[in-house]
Design a protein around this motif. Structure first.
Motif, PDB file in Angstrom:
ATOM      1  N   LYS A  35     -40.289  13.597 -81.429  1.00 41.76           N
ATOM      2  CA  LYS A  35     -41.228  12.972 -82.364  1.00 41.76           C
ATOM      3  C   LYS A  35     -41.301  13.867 -83.598  1.00 41.76           C
ATOM      4  O   LYS A  35     -41.621  15.048 -83.497  1.00 41.76           O
ATOM      5  CB  LYS A  35     -42.604  12.829 -81.724  1.00 41.76           C
ATOM      6  N   THR A  36     -40.993  13.300 -84.757  1.00 37.37           N
ATOM      7  CA  THR A  36     -40.963  14.083 -85.998  1.00 37.37           C
ATOM      8  C   THR A  36     -42.286  13.946 -86.745  1.00 37.37           C
ATOM      9  O   THR A  36     -42.958  12.916 -86.655  1.00 37.37           O
ATOM     10  CB  THR A  36     -39.802  13.639 -86.901  1.00 37.37           C
ATOM     11  N   SER A  37     -42.648  14.991 -87.480  1.00 33.80           N
ATOM     12  CA  SER A  37     -43.914  15.001 -88.216  1.00 33.80           C
ATOM     13  C   SER A  37     -43.881  14.090 -89.434  1.00 33.80           C
ATOM     14  O   SER A  37     -44.925  13.823 -90.034  1.00 33.80           O
ATOM     15  CB  SER A  37     -44.268  16.423 -88.641  1.00 33.80           C
ATOM     16  N   ARG A  38     -42.706  13.616 -89.789  1.00 33.24           N
ATOM     17  CA  ARG A  38     -42.561  12.664 -90.892  1.00 33.24           C
ATOM     18  C   ARG A  38     -41.270  11.880 -90.674  1.00 33.24           C
ATOM     19  O   ARG A  38     -40.391  12.323 -89.940  1.00 33.24           O
ATOM     20  CB  ARG A  38     -42.538  13.373 -92.248  1.00 33.24           C
ATOM     21  N   PRO A  39     -41.152  10.716 -91.313  1.00 36.27           N
ATOM     22  CA  PRO A  39     -39.898   9.962 -91.203  1.00 36.27           C
ATOM     23  C   PRO A  39     -38.745  10.740 -91.846  1.00 36.27           C
ATOM     24  O   PRO A  39     -38.945  11.468 -92.826  1.00 36.27           O
ATOM     25  CB  PRO A  39     -40.169   8.674 -91.983  1.00 36.27           C
ATOM     26  N   LEU A  40     -37.551  10.589 -91.294  1.00 38.13           N
ATOM     27  CA  LEU A  40     -36.372  11.247 -91.840  1.00 38.13           C
ATOM     28  C   LEU A  40     -35.628  10.297 -92.767  1.00 38.13           C
ATOM     29  O   LEU A  40     -35.720   9.083 -92.622  1.00 38.13           O
ATOM     30  CB  LEU A  40     -35.445  11.693 -90.701  1.00 38.13           C
ATOM     31  N   GLY A  41     -34.888  10.873 -93.715  1.00 37.40           N
ATOM     32  CA  GLY A  41     -34.146  10.090 -94.701  1.00 37.40           C
ATOM     33  C   GLY A  41     -32.664  10.420 -94.689  1.00 37.40           C
ATOM     34  O   GLY A  41     -32.209  11.270 -95.443  1.00 37.40           O
ATOM     35  N   ARG A  42     -31.929   9.785 -93.774  1.00 36.23           N
ATOM     36  CA  ARG A  42     -30.494   9.988 -93.633  1.00 36.23           C
ATOM     37  C   ARG A  42     -30.169  11.472 -93.407  1.00 36.23           C
ATOM     38  O   ARG A  42     -29.439  12.097 -94.164  1.00 36.23           O
ATOM     39  CB  ARG A  42     -29.741   9.416 -94.819  1.00 36.23           C
ATOM     40  N   PRO A  43     -30.705  12.042 -92.300  1.00 37.92           N
ATOM     41  CA  PRO A  43     -30.467  13.460 -92.028  1.00 37.92           C
ATOM     42  C   PRO A  43     -28.992  13.736 -91.792  1.00 37.92           C
ATOM     43  O   PRO A  43     -28.256  12.873 -91.337  1.00 37.92           O
ATOM     44  CB  PRO A  43     -31.298  13.718 -90.764  1.00 37.92           C
TER      45      PRO A  43
ATOM     46  N   THR B  91     -41.647  17.654 -79.837  1.00 37.91           N
ATOM     47  CA  THR B  91     -41.998  17.367 -81.229  1.00 37.91           C
ATOM     48  C   THR B  91     -41.207  18.277 -82.170  1.00 37.91           C
ATOM     49  O   THR B  91     -40.739  19.343 -81.785  1.00 37.91           O
ATOM     50  CB  THR B  91     -43.508  17.573 -81.495  1.00 37.91           C
ATOM     51  N   ALA B  92     -41.099  17.821 -83.419  1.00 35.25           N
ATOM     52  CA  ALA B  92     -40.434  18.585 -84.471  1.00 35.25           C
ATOM     53  C   ALA B  92     -41.302  18.522 -85.725  1.00 35.25           C
ATOM     54  O   ALA B  92     -41.580  17.437 -86.240  1.00 35.25           O
ATOM     55  CB  ALA B  92     -39.051  18.016 -84.748  1.00 35.25           C
ATOM     56  N   GLN B  93     -41.746  19.683 -86.179  1.00 32.18           N
ATOM     57  CA  GLN B  93     -42.586  19.799 -87.373  1.00 32.18           C
ATOM     58  C   GLN B  93     -41.695  20.146 -88.564  1.00 32.18           C
ATOM     59  O   GLN B  93     -40.942  21.123 -88.506  1.00 32.18           O
ATOM     60  CB  GLN B  93     -43.637  20.895 -87.165  1.00 32.18           C
ATOM     61  N   PHE B  94     -41.760  19.326 -89.618  1.00 35.95           N
ATOM     62  CA  PHE B  94     -40.929  19.523 -90.798  1.00 35.95           C
ATOM     63  C   PHE B  94     -41.737  20.153 -91.920  1.00 35.95           C
ATOM     64  O   PHE B  94     -42.808  19.670 -92.271  1.00 35.95           O
ATOM     65  CB  PHE B  94     -40.351  18.180 -91.273  1.00 35.95           C
ATOM     66  N   GLN B  95     -41.202  21.238 -92.473  1.00 37.17           N
ATOM     67  CA  GLN B  95     -41.771  21.891 -93.657  1.00 37.17           C
ATOM     68  C   GLN B  95     -40.748  21.717 -94.777  1.00 37.17           C
ATOM     69  O   GLN B  95     -39.701  22.366 -94.790  1.00 37.17           O
ATOM     70  CB  GLN B  95     -42.020  23.376 -93.389  1.00 37.17           C
ATOM     71  N   ASN B  96     -41.053  20.803 -95.716  1.00 33.88           N
ATOM     72  CA  ASN B  96     -40.133  20.553 -96.821  1.00 33.88           C
ATOM     73  C   ASN B  96     -40.126  21.763 -97.750  1.00 33.88           C
ATOM     74  O   ASN B  96     -41.165  22.176 -98.247  1.00 33.88           O
ATOM     75  CB  ASN B  96     -40.552  19.310 -97.611  1.00 33.88           C
TER      76      ASN B  96
ATOM     77  N   LYS C  70     -32.950   9.324 -86.376  1.00 34.10           N
ATOM     78  CA  LYS C  70     -33.524   9.931 -85.168  1.00 34.10           C
ATOM     79  C   LYS C  70     -33.132  11.399 -85.099  1.00 34.10           C
ATOM     80  O   LYS C  70     -32.138  11.837 -85.684  1.00 34.10           O
ATOM     81  CB  LYS C  70     -33.036   9.212 -83.916  1.00 34.10           C
ATOM     82  N   PHE C  71     -33.940  12.144 -84.337  1.00 38.54           N
ATOM     83  CA  PHE C  71     -33.690  13.558 -84.088  1.00 38.54           C
ATOM     84  C   PHE C  71     -33.832  13.759 -82.586  1.00 38.54           C
ATOM     85  O   PHE C  71     -34.876  13.430 -82.015  1.00 38.54           O
ATOM     86  CB  PHE C  71     -34.705  14.390 -84.876  1.00 38.54           C
TER      87      PHE C  71
END
Length: 164
Positions: free
Chosen positions: A69-77, A108-113, A50-51
């Motif tokens: 709400k994140t733009s993609r699922p997180l992986g052990r942030p 919301t939170a938009q993630f740019q990898n 979660k964030f």
């Protein structure tokens, strides 16, 4: 943060002891912490992915805890660093380092990898247009086959940051 008890503590200016700022089920697994500004603290959860945002009052206590709400699922942030009021760097132990742009009005939170395929990455910082991502080798603490062995040399990975 107290990861196991879902608590965030603060040390007030001039204080000598930590005080509980927030305790909430959304903070279960709380790990990475980064201020957006004096009244906004962002927290990620290593265990629940979660964030969340804490709105901090003048007394240093959280007035509100909001799951973003994140733009993609997180992986052990894990590790986070502030880039600006609504921008953060986030390292995930799933091997991803991202820039996160937050829209507080929409929660919301938009993630740019920026980089994928990294080893477990519990920490990140930035300087002079570059993000530095730390290799964690956390499996040497938990994995029965590796526990107690020398993890060898740790690496830092340089990831260029895009211009804002």
């Amino acid at each position: 943060s107290d990861t196991e008890q879902a608590i965030i503590f603060m040390l007030k200016r001039g204080g000598t002891a930590l005080e509980e700022a927030a305790k909430d089920p959304l903070l279960a697994g709380a790990d990475g912490l980064a201020f957006g500004d004096k009244t906004t603290l962002y927290v990620n959860s290593f265990t629940t992915n979660k964030f969340v945002r804490l709105d901090i009052g003048p007394d240093g206590k959280a007035k509100k805890v909001v799951e973003l709400k994140t733009s993609r699922p997180l992986g052990r942030p894990d590790g986070m660093r502030t880039l600006g009021k609504d921008r953060l760097l986030m390292a995930e132990n799933a091997g991803v380092m991202s820039i996160v742009t937050i829209n507080a009005q929409k929660d919301t939170a938009q993630f740019q990898n920026l980089k994928e395929g990294l080893p477990e990455t519990p920490g990140v910082t930035a300087t002079k247009g570059m993000a530095w991502v730390l290799e964690g080798k956390l499996n040497y603490m938990d994995d029965g086959d590796k526990k107690g062995q020398d993890p060898g040399t740790f690496k830092l990975y340089a990831v260029p940051l895009p211009k804002p």
